[in-house]
Design an enzyme around this catalytic site. Structure first.
Site, PDB file in Angstrom:
ATOM      1  N   HIS A 401      -8.386   7.515   7.848  1.00 25.99           N
ATOM      2  CA  HIS A 401      -7.071   7.517   8.478  1.00 25.99           C
ATOM      3  C   HIS A 401      -6.496   6.116   8.424  1.00 25.99           C
ATOM      4  O   HIS A 401      -7.227   5.136   8.533  1.00 25.99           O
ATOM      5  CB  HIS A 401      -7.163   7.984   9.935  1.00 25.99           C
ATOM      6  N   GLU A 454      -7.619  16.794  10.209  1.00 25.07           N
ATOM      7  CA  GLU A 454      -7.526  17.913   9.269  1.00 25.07           C
ATOM      8  C   GLU A 454      -8.835  18.670   9.096  1.00 25.07           C
ATOM      9  O   GLU A 454      -8.826  19.847   8.749  1.00 25.07           O
ATOM     10  CB  GLU A 454      -7.066  17.396   7.893  1.00 25.07           C
TER      11      GLU A 454
HETATM   12  C1  LIG Z   1      -5.589   9.249   5.103  1.00 27.85           C
HETATM   13  C2  LIG Z   1      -5.651   8.206   3.991  1.00 27.85           C
HETATM   14  C3  LIG Z   1      -4.528   8.477   2.992  1.00 27.85           C
HETATM   15  C4  LIG Z   1      -5.445   6.806   4.587  1.00 27.85           C
HETATM   16  O1  LIG Z   1      -5.380   5.939   3.545  1.00 27.85           O
HETATM   17  P1  LIG Z   1      -5.207   4.350   3.614  1.00 27.85           P
HETATM   18  O2  LIG Z   1      -5.180   3.840   4.991  1.00 27.85           O
HETATM   19  O3  LIG Z   1      -4.050   3.999   2.761  1.00 27.85           O
HETATM   20  O4  LIG Z   1      -6.557   3.848   2.964  1.00 27.85           O
HETATM   21  P2  LIG Z   1      -6.730   3.490   1.445  1.00 27.85           P
HETATM   22  O5  LIG Z   1      -6.163   4.563   0.581  1.00 27.85           O
HETATM   23  O6  LIG Z   1      -6.233   2.104   1.273  1.00 27.85           O
HETATM   24  O7  LIG Z   1      -8.322   3.526   1.320  1.00 27.85           O
HETATM   25  C5  LIG Z   1      -9.169   2.441   1.690  1.00 27.85           C
HETATM   26  C6  LIG Z   1     -10.519   2.633   1.008  1.00 27.85           C
HETATM   27  O8  LIG Z   1     -11.186   3.737   1.616  1.00 27.85           O
HETATM   28  C7  LIG Z   1     -11.414   4.764   0.639  1.00 27.85           C
HETATM   29  N1  LIG Z   1     -11.115   6.049   1.263  1.00 27.85           N
HETATM   30  C8  LIG Z   1     -10.155   6.316   2.187  1.00 27.85           C
HETATM   31  N2  LIG Z   1     -10.214   7.609   2.539  1.00 27.85           N
HETATM   32  C9  LIG Z   1     -11.214   8.156   1.812  1.00 27.85           C
HETATM   33  C10 LIG Z   1     -11.740   9.469   1.739  1.00 27.85           C
HETATM   34  N3  LIG Z   1     -11.245  10.458   2.469  1.00 27.85           N
HETATM   35  N4  LIG Z   1     -12.750   9.698   0.883  1.00 27.85           N
HETATM   36  C11 LIG Z   1     -13.266   8.707   0.122  1.00 27.85           C
HETATM   37  N5  LIG Z   1     -12.814   7.430   0.168  1.00 27.85           N
HETATM   38  C12 LIG Z   1     -11.790   7.170   0.997  1.00 27.85           C
HETATM   39  C13 LIG Z   1     -10.457   4.487  -0.499  1.00 27.85           C
HETATM   40  O9  LIG Z   1     -10.941   4.997  -1.711  1.00 27.85           O
HETATM   41  C14 LIG Z   1     -10.412   2.978  -0.480  1.00 27.85           C
HETATM   42  O10 LIG Z   1     -11.577   2.511  -1.098  1.00 27.85           O
HETATM   43  P3  LIG Z   1     -11.569   1.157  -1.962  1.00 27.85           P
HETATM   44  O11 LIG Z   1     -11.409   0.054  -0.941  1.00 27.85           O
HETATM   45  O12 LIG Z   1     -12.900   1.161  -2.637  1.00 27.85           O
HETATM   46  O13 LIG Z   1     -10.397   1.250  -2.896  1.00 27.85           O
HETATM   47  C15 LIG Z   1      -7.021   8.271   3.266  1.00 27.85           C
HETATM   48  O14 LIG Z   1      -8.053   8.015   4.180  1.00 27.85           O
HETATM   49  C16 LIG Z   1      -7.240   9.595   2.557  1.00 27.85           C
HETATM   50  O15 LIG Z   1      -6.812   9.763   1.414  1.00 27.85           O
HETATM   51  N6  LIG Z   1      -7.933  10.586   3.215  1.00 27.85           N
HETATM   52  C17 LIG Z   1      -8.122  11.887   2.603  1.00 27.85           C
HETATM   53  C18 LIG Z   1      -6.905  12.764   2.826  1.00 27.85           C
HETATM   54  C19 LIG Z   1      -6.776  13.228   4.249  1.00 27.85           C
HETATM   55  O16 LIG Z   1      -7.741  13.646   4.873  1.00 27.85           O
HETATM   56  N7  LIG Z   1      -5.543  13.184   4.731  1.00 27.85           N
HETATM   57  C20 LIG Z   1      -5.215  13.614   6.077  1.00 27.85           C
HETATM   58  C21 LIG Z   1      -4.864  12.439   6.905  1.00 27.85           C
HETATM   59  S1  LIG Z   1      -4.663  12.879   8.599  1.00 27.85           S
END
Ligand SMILES: CC(C)(COP(=O)(O)OP(=O)(O)OC[C@H]1O[C@@H](n2cnc3c(N)ncnc32)[C@H](O)[C@@H]1OP(=O)(O)O)[C@@H](O)C(=O)NCCC(=O)NCCS
Length: 516
Positions: A401, A454
């Site tokens: 998140h 989720e």
């Molecule tokens: C929710 C979300 C978009 C937040 O993203 P964010 O704050 O922008 O974090 P980032 O995309 O910068 O990710 C940071 C790191 O964690 C990793 N990461 C984040 N969520 C992850 C997940 N669900 N599974 C695997 N790796 C994940 C990313 O790959 C990244 O790794 P890196 O540093 O090696 O590149 C992200 O956690 C995600 O894609 N989750 C899955 C989708 C989901 O469940 N969405 C519902 C949200 S309520």
């Protein structure tokens, strides 16, 4: 080889004209001015071989005309400006322009190692220099606007490090435990929790608004059929847009704020009816009209299945709905506010928010979380599947998140709801959750990736009979209360949301090539 001008900062050589119109010092002024006219230039460079020795400009010709001398006799060398100031081909056009303006010239010959290679005019230099940025693009915000405060709200707040969020001061998880969806809607809209009488009055207000206007209802079969190959939300988004148009939602700048509030109430009330109608039409069933005796959550399940749900199912879905009403400046609520900030109608802002929520990184995750459980299949396969997914760069849906760097309180609450409901999937889901968190901690150390709302949302919805393709739409249903509250709040204290971008492409202006 030097990169082409479009990929580096331009120099004088990129904008100079060449070959240059030249004159011999021994030529007559008449001959030189005739050539200037014929070639349409404002000056000629006077050369000795290929070495510039002077410049004869329109200004010199004006001076000459005033003298009354005979142009067929007078020589260029007598009227030219000798040893003119010149530029080098690698000079910066902005600096060249500054020099030219300072000295009052209109043309600069360009010399390279004593040889004339071109000429630039003030007009050429201005074309380039005037549109060079003279002020910085603005303050740089981090990618994804992480950690940036972009506005104020009184609707609620999310405290990521504490694993806490609230609606107008009240812990949202506690609200989900103790109150109804209508109470929370009242709180978010009216600013306080209702008394018993106020609750009944609020429900009376909502009840008629749940009915889809007949002119819209008549069109829903076509909308549902046309959109049946895409996601359900596409069809719903179109249906809602149709309704906002049919009801004549106006740009809020043109209507009283009370009209906006009324449109918000209607939107939140009718969305469950529209969503379930589109779902049923896609699956070949007729829509089910709202049951005036049922409250929001029970009525939602009723309109979905056509059967009155058991109270424990209605309560479980109600707790999910309450927990997802609002969540700070999340992507879809922010989208709604951006659109609202333009003065557009509430319908446009809600349609935009639906689009933002549909993405898998926002609200599109719960069905994918269950797809993951299906793909893993049995507990023994969990570790291998999860490791493989993460090492191949996949995101585990329902984990991570932007704000929460500890347990998402919604996930903790919904895990409790799932435990209360029981069911065959529960133990497996808990095992996979535990393995996902452990493997993410190992393979993505320091990222603090925990279960988000989720993951158990999918488990709970599945258990109460919400079909997988209705998971994200159900989220839309509750979040519409947050969106519309944000739209109304934005309108009450508006300023157009319009940030800057840092242009990162090759430098403009690239001369537009003639059409082939
Ligand atoms: C929710 C979300 C978009 C937040 O993203 P964010 O704050 O922008 O974090 P980032 O995309 O910068 O990710 C940071 C790191 O964690 C990793 N990461 C984040 N969520 C992850 C997940 N669900 N599974 C695997 N790796 C994940 C990313 O790959 C990244 O790794 P890196 O540093 O090696 O590149 C992200 O956690 C995600 O894609 N989750 C899955 C989708 C989901 O469940 N969405 C519902 C949200 S309520």
């Amino acid at each position: 080889m030097a990169p082409p001008p479009s990929q580096r900062d331009r120099t004088v050589s990129d904008i100079m004209a060449h070959p240059v119109v030249t004159a011999d010092p021994s030529e007559t002024v008449a001959a030189a001015s005739g050539r200037m006219q014929e070639r349409g230039v404002g000056s000629v460079v006077v050369v000795d071989g290929d070495r510039p020795t002077g410049i004869l400009t329109e200004r010199d010709l004006v001076r000459f005309g005033a003298s009354g001398a005979d142009s067929t006799i007078a020589k260029v060398s007598e009227w030219m400006t000798a040893d003119p100031d010149h530029l080098g081909p690698d000079e910066d056009p902005a600096k060249a322009l500054a020099r030219l303006l300072e000295k009052g010239y209109r043309h600069f010959p360009v010399e390279d190692e004593g040889k004339l290679v071109g000429i630039v005019s003030a007009r050429d230099l201005m074309r380039i220099s005037q549109i060079r940025p003279i002020t910085p693009a603005g303050l740089d915000a981090p990618k994804g606007l992480e950690g940036v405060v972009v506005g104020e709200t009184e609707i609620g707040d999310v405290r990521g490090m504490e694993g806490f969020y609230h609606y107008r001061q009240y812990n949202a998880v506690e609200l989900a435990e103790k109150r109804t969806l209508e109470d929370v809607w009242h709180l978010v809209y009216r600013g306080y929790l209702p008394t018993r009488t106020e609750r009944e009055a609020f429900k009376d207000e909502i009840r008629p608004l749940r009915v889809i206007p007949p002119e819209v209802k008549a069109l829903l079969p076509s909308v549902a059929i046309l959109g049946r190959h895409g996601s359900l939300l596409n069809g719903f988004r179109s249906a809602y847009s149709l309704l906002a148009g049919a009801l004549g939602f106006q740009p809020w700048l043109d209507v009283p704020i009370d009209t906006l509030r009324a449109e918000g109430m209607l939107t939140c009330a009718v969305i469950p009816s529209l969503l379930t109608a589109i779902y049923r039409l896609r699956t070949g069933d007729d829509p089910v009209d709202p049951d005036p005796e049922l409250d929001y959550a029970a009525n939602y399940l009723y309109m979905l299945s056509g059967k009155r749900p058991p109270p424990e199912h209605a309560r479980a879905i109600e707790q999910y709905l309450i927990s997802t009403v609002d969540h700070g400046f999340n992507s879809s609520s922010f989208t709604a506010r951006v659109i609202a900030s333009t003065g557009a109608d509430l319908g446009s802002a809600v349609v935009g928010a639906i689009g933002a929520l549909s993405g898998p990184l926002h609200g599109g995750a719960p069905s994918r979380a269950l797809d993951m459980l299906d793909a893993i299949g049995v507990p023994e396969k969990a570790d291998e599947w999860i490791r493989n997914a993460v090492t191949h760069g996949q995101r585990l849906m329902g984990f991570g998140h932007r704000i929460y760097k500890t347990d998402d309180p919604r996930s903790v609450m919904l895990r409790g709801v799932a435990e209360r409901l029981g069911g065959p999937m529960l133990d497996f889901a808990k095992h996979v959750e535990e393995r996902c968190v452990a493997i993410l901690a190992e393979l993505k150390p320091g990222r603090n990736l925990y279960t988000n709302v989720e993951y158990y949302a999918g488990v709970v919805m599945d258990r109460v009979g919400v079909p997988r393709e209705m998971f994200t739409p159900t989220f839309v249903s509750s979040r519409s209360i947050g969106w519309t509250a944000h739209i109304i709040e934005q309108a009450a204290d508006n300023r157009l949301i319009r940030p800057n971008a840092r242009y990162a492409g090759p430098p403009p202006p690239e001369p537009v090539p003639a059409a082939g």
